[in-house]
Design an enzyme around this catalytic site. Structure first.
Site, PDB file in Angstrom:
ATOM      1  N   ILE A 135       0.847  -1.210   0.000  1.00  0.00           N
ATOM      2  CA  ILE A 135       0.000   0.000   0.000  1.00  0.00           C
ATOM      3  C   ILE A 135       0.877   1.253   0.000  1.00  0.00           C
ATOM      4  CG2 ILE A 135      -1.920   1.181   1.141  1.00  0.00           C
ATOM      5  CD1 ILE A 135      -2.593  -1.525   2.493  1.00  0.00           C
ATOM      6  N   SER A 175      -7.103  -1.363  10.280  1.00  0.00           N
ATOM      7  CA  SER A 175      -7.685  -2.427   9.467  1.00  0.00           C
ATOM      8  C   SER A 175      -9.142  -2.659   9.851  1.00  0.00           C
ATOM      9  CB  SER A 175      -6.896  -3.709   9.720  1.00  0.00           C
ATOM     10  OG  SER A 175      -7.580  -4.812   9.190  1.00  0.00           O
ATOM     11  N   TYR A 187      -2.750  -9.744  15.612  1.00  0.00           N
ATOM     12  CA  TYR A 187      -2.591  -8.668  14.622  1.00  0.00           C
ATOM     13  C   TYR A 187      -3.652  -7.575  14.847  1.00  0.00           C
ATOM     14  CZ  TYR A 187      -3.288  -6.217  10.196  1.00  0.00           C
ATOM     15  OH  TYR A 187      -3.482  -5.242   9.250  1.00  0.00           O
ATOM     16  N   LYS A 201      -3.557  -3.372  16.142  1.00  0.00           N
ATOM     17  CA  LYS A 201      -4.197  -2.222  15.488  1.00  0.00           C
ATOM     18  C   LYS A 201      -5.059  -1.463  16.497  1.00  0.00           C
ATOM     19  CE  LYS A 201      -2.399  -2.710  11.462  1.00  0.00           C
ATOM     20  NZ  LYS A 201      -1.331  -1.765  11.059  1.00  0.00           N
ATOM     21  N   ASN A 204      -4.025 -14.387   0.930  1.00  0.00           N
ATOM     22  CA  ASN A 204      -5.191 -13.595   0.535  1.00  0.00           C
ATOM     23  C   ASN A 204      -5.718 -14.023  -0.827  1.00  0.00           C
ATOM     24  OD1 ASN A 204      -3.433 -11.074   2.153  1.00  0.00           O
ATOM     25  ND2 ASN A 204      -5.407 -11.806   2.865  1.00  0.00           N
TER      26      ASN A 204
HETATM   27  P1  NAD Z   1       3.465  -4.675   3.401  1.00  0.00           P
HETATM   28  O1  NAD Z   1       4.032  -5.765   4.224  1.00  0.00           O
HETATM   29  O2  NAD Z   1       3.485  -4.827   1.925  1.00  0.00           O
HETATM   30  O3  NAD Z   1       4.189  -3.291   3.767  1.00  0.00           O
HETATM   31  C1  NAD Z   1       4.657  -2.994   5.052  1.00  0.00           C
HETATM   32  C2  NAD Z   1       6.057  -2.405   4.898  1.00  0.00           C
HETATM   33  O4  NAD Z   1       6.561  -2.081   6.195  1.00  0.00           O
HETATM   34  C3  NAD Z   1       7.043  -3.401   4.269  1.00  0.00           C
HETATM   35  O5  NAD Z   1       7.758  -2.746   3.236  1.00  0.00           O
HETATM   36  C4  NAD Z   1       7.962  -3.789   5.432  1.00  0.00           C
HETATM   37  O6  NAD Z   1       9.266  -4.086   4.981  1.00  0.00           O
HETATM   38  C5  NAD Z   1       7.906  -2.541   6.291  1.00  0.00           C
HETATM   39  N1  NAD Z   1       8.178  -2.745   7.713  1.00  0.00           N
HETATM   40  C6  NAD Z   1       7.630  -3.647   8.557  1.00  0.00           C
HETATM   41  N2  NAD Z   1       8.111  -3.472   9.802  1.00  0.00           N
HETATM   42  C7  NAD Z   1       8.984  -2.431   9.744  1.00  0.00           C
HETATM   43  C8  NAD Z   1       9.798  -1.764  10.689  1.00  0.00           C
HETATM   44  N3  NAD Z   1       9.836  -2.130  11.974  1.00  0.00           N
HETATM   45  N4  NAD Z   1      10.565  -0.729  10.277  1.00  0.00           N
HETATM   46  C9  NAD Z   1      10.557  -0.327   8.984  1.00  0.00           C
HETATM   47  N5  NAD Z   1       9.812  -0.924   8.051  1.00  0.00           N
HETATM   48  C10 NAD Z   1       9.032  -1.960   8.418  1.00  0.00           C
HETATM   49  O7  NAD Z   1       1.977  -4.406   3.914  1.00  0.00           O
HETATM   50  P2  NAD Z   1       0.828  -3.534   3.273  1.00  0.00           P
HETATM   51  O8  NAD Z   1      -0.200  -4.450   2.718  1.00  0.00           O
HETATM   52  O9  NAD Z   1       1.387  -2.477   2.413  1.00  0.00           O
HETATM   53  O10 NAD Z   1       0.216  -2.904   4.590  1.00  0.00           O
HETATM   54  C11 NAD Z   1       0.615  -1.630   5.078  1.00  0.00           C
HETATM   55  C12 NAD Z   1      -0.096  -1.334   6.387  1.00  0.00           C
HETATM   56  O11 NAD Z   1      -1.498  -1.414   6.179  1.00  0.00           O
HETATM   57  C13 NAD Z   1       0.223  -2.332   7.496  1.00  0.00           C
HETATM   58  O12 NAD Z   1       0.305  -1.610   8.722  1.00  0.00           O
HETATM   59  C14 NAD Z   1      -0.965  -3.257   7.491  1.00  0.00           C
HETATM   60  O13 NAD Z   1      -1.191  -3.827   8.749  1.00  0.00           O
HETATM   61  C15 NAD Z   1      -2.085  -2.315   7.104  1.00  0.00           C
HETATM   62  N6  NAD Z   1      -3.209  -3.004   6.464  1.00  0.00           N
HETATM   63  C16 NAD Z   1      -3.008  -3.763   5.345  1.00  0.00           C
HETATM   64  C17 NAD Z   1      -4.081  -4.423   4.762  1.00  0.00           C
HETATM   65  C18 NAD Z   1      -3.893  -5.270   3.533  1.00  0.00           C
HETATM   66  O14 NAD Z   1      -4.810  -5.998   3.184  1.00  0.00           O
HETATM   67  N7  NAD Z   1      -2.780  -5.217   2.834  1.00  0.00           N
HETATM   68  C19 NAD Z   1      -5.364  -4.313   5.313  1.00  0.00           C
HETATM   69  C20 NAD Z   1      -5.534  -3.524   6.441  1.00  0.00           C
HETATM   70  C21 NAD Z   1      -4.450  -2.866   7.015  1.00  0.00           C
HETATM   71  C1  UD1 Z   2      -7.586 -11.233   5.780  1.00  0.00           C
HETATM   72  C2  UD1 Z   2      -7.292 -11.073   7.241  1.00  0.00           C
HETATM   73  C3  UD1 Z   2      -7.509  -9.611   7.620  1.00  0.00           C
HETATM   74  C4  UD1 Z   2      -6.613  -8.715   6.764  1.00  0.00           C
HETATM   75  C5  UD1 Z   2      -6.932  -8.999   5.291  1.00  0.00           C
HETATM   76  C6  UD1 Z   2      -6.060  -8.238   4.361  1.00  0.00           C
HETATM   77  C7  UD1 Z   2      -7.883 -13.249   8.207  1.00  0.00           C
HETATM   78  C8  UD1 Z   2      -8.847 -13.991   9.073  1.00  0.00           C
HETATM   79  N1  UD1 Z   2      -8.179 -11.953   7.993  1.00  0.00           N
HETATM   80  O1  UD1 Z   2      -8.896 -10.807   5.584  1.00  0.00           O
HETATM   81  O2  UD1 Z   2      -7.202  -9.381   8.957  1.00  0.00           O
HETATM   82  O3  UD1 Z   2      -6.854  -7.351   7.057  1.00  0.00           O
HETATM   83  O4  UD1 Z   2      -6.731 -10.397   5.038  1.00  0.00           O
HETATM   84  O5  UD1 Z   2      -4.722  -8.626   4.496  1.00  0.00           O
HETATM   85  O6  UD1 Z   2      -6.886 -13.798   7.738  1.00  0.00           O
HETATM   86  N2  UD1 Z   2     -10.524 -17.061   0.506  1.00  0.00           N
HETATM   87  C9  UD1 Z   2     -10.667 -18.265  -0.151  1.00  0.00           C
HETATM   88  N3  UD1 Z   2      -9.559 -18.902  -0.602  1.00  0.00           N
HETATM   89  C10 UD1 Z   2      -8.298 -18.408  -0.424  1.00  0.00           C
HETATM   90  C11 UD1 Z   2      -8.158 -17.157   0.241  1.00  0.00           C
HETATM   91  C12 UD1 Z   2      -9.287 -16.529   0.712  1.00  0.00           C
HETATM   92  O7  UD1 Z   2     -11.789 -18.742  -0.336  1.00  0.00           O
HETATM   93  O8  UD1 Z   2      -7.325 -19.043  -0.843  1.00  0.00           O
HETATM   94  C13 UD1 Z   2     -11.734 -16.328   0.962  1.00  0.00           C
HETATM   95  C14 UD1 Z   2     -11.790 -16.076   2.450  1.00  0.00           C
HETATM   96  O9  UD1 Z   2     -12.417 -17.122   3.123  1.00  0.00           O
HETATM   97  C15 UD1 Z   2     -12.587 -14.756   2.500  1.00  0.00           C
HETATM   98  C16 UD1 Z   2     -12.204 -14.053   1.204  1.00  0.00           C
HETATM   99  O10 UD1 Z   2     -11.695 -15.060   0.344  1.00  0.00           O
HETATM  100  O11 UD1 Z   2     -13.957 -15.023   2.461  1.00  0.00           O
HETATM  101  C17 UD1 Z   2     -11.145 -12.990   1.381  1.00  0.00           C
HETATM  102  O12 UD1 Z   2     -10.037 -13.542   2.073  1.00  0.00           O
HETATM  103  P1  UD1 Z   2      -8.679 -12.720   2.305  1.00  0.00           P
HETATM  104  O13 UD1 Z   2      -8.209 -12.166   1.015  1.00  0.00           O
HETATM  105  O14 UD1 Z   2      -7.751 -13.611   3.049  1.00  0.00           O
HETATM  106  O15 UD1 Z   2      -9.111 -11.482   3.193  1.00  0.00           O
HETATM  107  P2  UD1 Z   2      -9.891 -11.428   4.600  1.00  0.00           P
HETATM  108  O16 UD1 Z   2     -10.276 -12.770   5.074  1.00  0.00           O
HETATM  109  O17 UD1 Z   2     -10.975 -10.443   4.479  1.00  0.00           O
END
Ligand code: NAD
Ligand code: UD1
Length: 332
Positions: free
Chosen positions: A12, A124, A148, A152, A198
């Site tokens: 992100i 999140s 996790y 948050k 995911n």
């Molecule tokens: P990501 O793992 O791709 O990016 C996180 C970055 O932070 C990475 O580049 C990692 O190297 C860096 N990092 C981790 N710990 C560190 C530290 N101590 N010091 C410096 N760098 C560090 O994850 P993302 O998907 O880009 O997510 C970014 C943020 O958004 C996270 O806080 C995550 O929890 C939150 N978030 C992500 C999702 C999602 O689905 N991707 C959903 C909800 C919230």
């Molecule tokens: C998961 C995390 C959530 C995090 C989000 C984004 C869990 C319980 N929750 O959410 O905390 O913020 O990822 O990183 O892990 N699915 C399948 N087959 C797969 C993968 C997923 O059927 O191989 C389904 C899951 O059951 C769900 C949907 O797809 O219904 C989305 O799954 P996913 O992408 O893992 O996201 P979340 O479960 O929403």
């Protein structure tokens, strides 16, 4: 503005760098590359034709963080750095509490010391736990979701208490729903290590032939077709949400859902992917994944109104862009 982006090389963060540079901000990235590659920074610079200042620093190390503030004028911080895998957080809870909570404490401390008033934090939708969707910011959060999710909730609390102690701070907490897709250049996207957890990265790897078939985790949920429903949001819409959050940041703590408000089932996403990209995604139905909820989607109206932002890209664009990145991604 000069914006420090922690975790700016991640999924992100990298897309948000593109959106911020496009909006005319200067970007300083601090990342320890635990879950990202330094090459991503080159790609952001290639896409935007702009320069980024980069620090290979660990945000849990206060002194490393301080060196950035000593060397650069900073107007605001977007704090992405953290670990994000739910399953892993159950197996390694202390690593999650240490990294995610300590990094937030350090950001709060350093911003207090250097009088940096604007902070945007990555939270999140996980914090809503088993509430009934659509999720609204004022809902009571569910305790004990998973380590996790707890990090948050704790980080949100730390930032709120910081504001309570000094009301001149401006903190926006953004609760993301399910970010998917990639930048339309196909140069930057989601590149998880190992087998994806995911759904969208799993689908793209099945499409590529790297994984044999998708396992659909349960078709007996009380949803449109029995499969889990989520609010998928294009990562560039999410990135633009951060620009909007900075531009419209207000005194105090404000929490916003960044989602589309639309729920999509697993099978609907599979169908959209097949239609958008003209590929077949073989799948089988398996049992439910422990800890999953039936439905999660946002009420994004607060962000729409107060941030003057809304998600614009549809499901087909999310699928097309995710696939373009997967096809271009030579490291797989
Ligand atoms: P990501 O793992 O791709 O990016 C996180 C970055 O932070 C990475 O580049 C990692 O190297 C860096 N990092 C981790 N710990 C560190 C530290 N101590 N010091 C410096 N760098 C560090 O994850 P993302 O998907 O880009 O997510 C970014 C943020 O958004 C996270 O806080 C995550 O929890 C939150 N978030 C992500 C999702 C999602 O689905 N991707 C959903 C909800 C919230
Ligand atoms: C998961 C995390 C959530 C995090 C989000 C984004 C869990 C319980 N929750 O959410 O905390 O913020 O990822 O990183 O892990 N699915 C399948 N087959 C797969 C993968 C997923 O059927 O191989 C389904 C899951 O059951 C769900 C949907 O797809 O219904 C989305 O799954 P996913 O992408 O893992 O996201 P979340 O479960 O929403």
């Amino acid at each position: 503005m000069n914006i420090l982006i922690t975790g700016g090389a991640g999924y992100i963060g990298s897309h948000t760098c593109i959106a911020l540079l496009g909006a005319g901000h200067k970007v300083i990235v601090a990342d320890n590359f635990y879950n990202s590659a330094i090459e991503t920074i080159d790609k952001i610079q290639e896409v935007t034709n702009k320069k980024i200042i980069i620090y290979k620093n660990d945000i849990t190390n206060y002194f490393e963080l301080e060196s950035i503030f000593n060397e650069n004028p900073i107007d605001g911080v977007i704090h992405f750095a953290g670990y994000k895998a739910v399953d892993e957080s159950i197996k390694r809870p202390l690593d999650y509490y240490y990294n995610n909570v300590l990094s937030t404490i350090n950001i709060a401390k350093i911003c207090t010391k250097y009088n940096v008033k604007k902070i945007v934090f990555s939270s999140s939708a996980t914090v809503y736990g088993n509430n009934m969707p659509p999720f609204v910011e004022k809902m009571k959060l569910q305790p004990s979701i998973n380590p996790y999710g707890e990090t948050k909730v704790m980080s949100e609390r730390i930032l709120m208490d910081m504001v309570n102690a000094n009301f001149t701070f401006k903190v926006s907490i953004l609760r993301y729903f399910n970010p998917v897709g990639a930048h339309e250049s196909g140069l930057i996207g989601e590149n998880p290590n190992g087998k994806p957890n995911n759904l969208m990265p799993y689908i793209t790897q099945v499409a590529k032939g790297k994984l044999e078939k998708l396992r659909v985790f349960g078709n007996d949920y009380p949803t449109i077709d029995g499969t889990g429903v989520r609010d998928y949001i294009h990562v560039m819409d999410l990135a633009e949400g951060h620009v909007a959050a900075l531009n419209n940041i207000k005194q105090g703590t404000n929490i916003y859902n960044l989602g589309t408000g639309k729920g999509t089932s697993v099978l609907e996403l599979v169908n959209a992917f097949e239609e958008a990209n003209n590929v077949k995604i073989p799948y089988e139905i398996t049992s439910r994944r422990p800890g999953d909820i039936a439905q999660a989607y946002a009420d994004p109206s607060k962000a729409n109104k107060e941030l003057k932002w809304e998600a614009k890209r549809d499901l087909l664009s999310m699928c097309r862009d995710a696939w373009r990145f997967e096809k271009n991604n030579k490291t797989l």
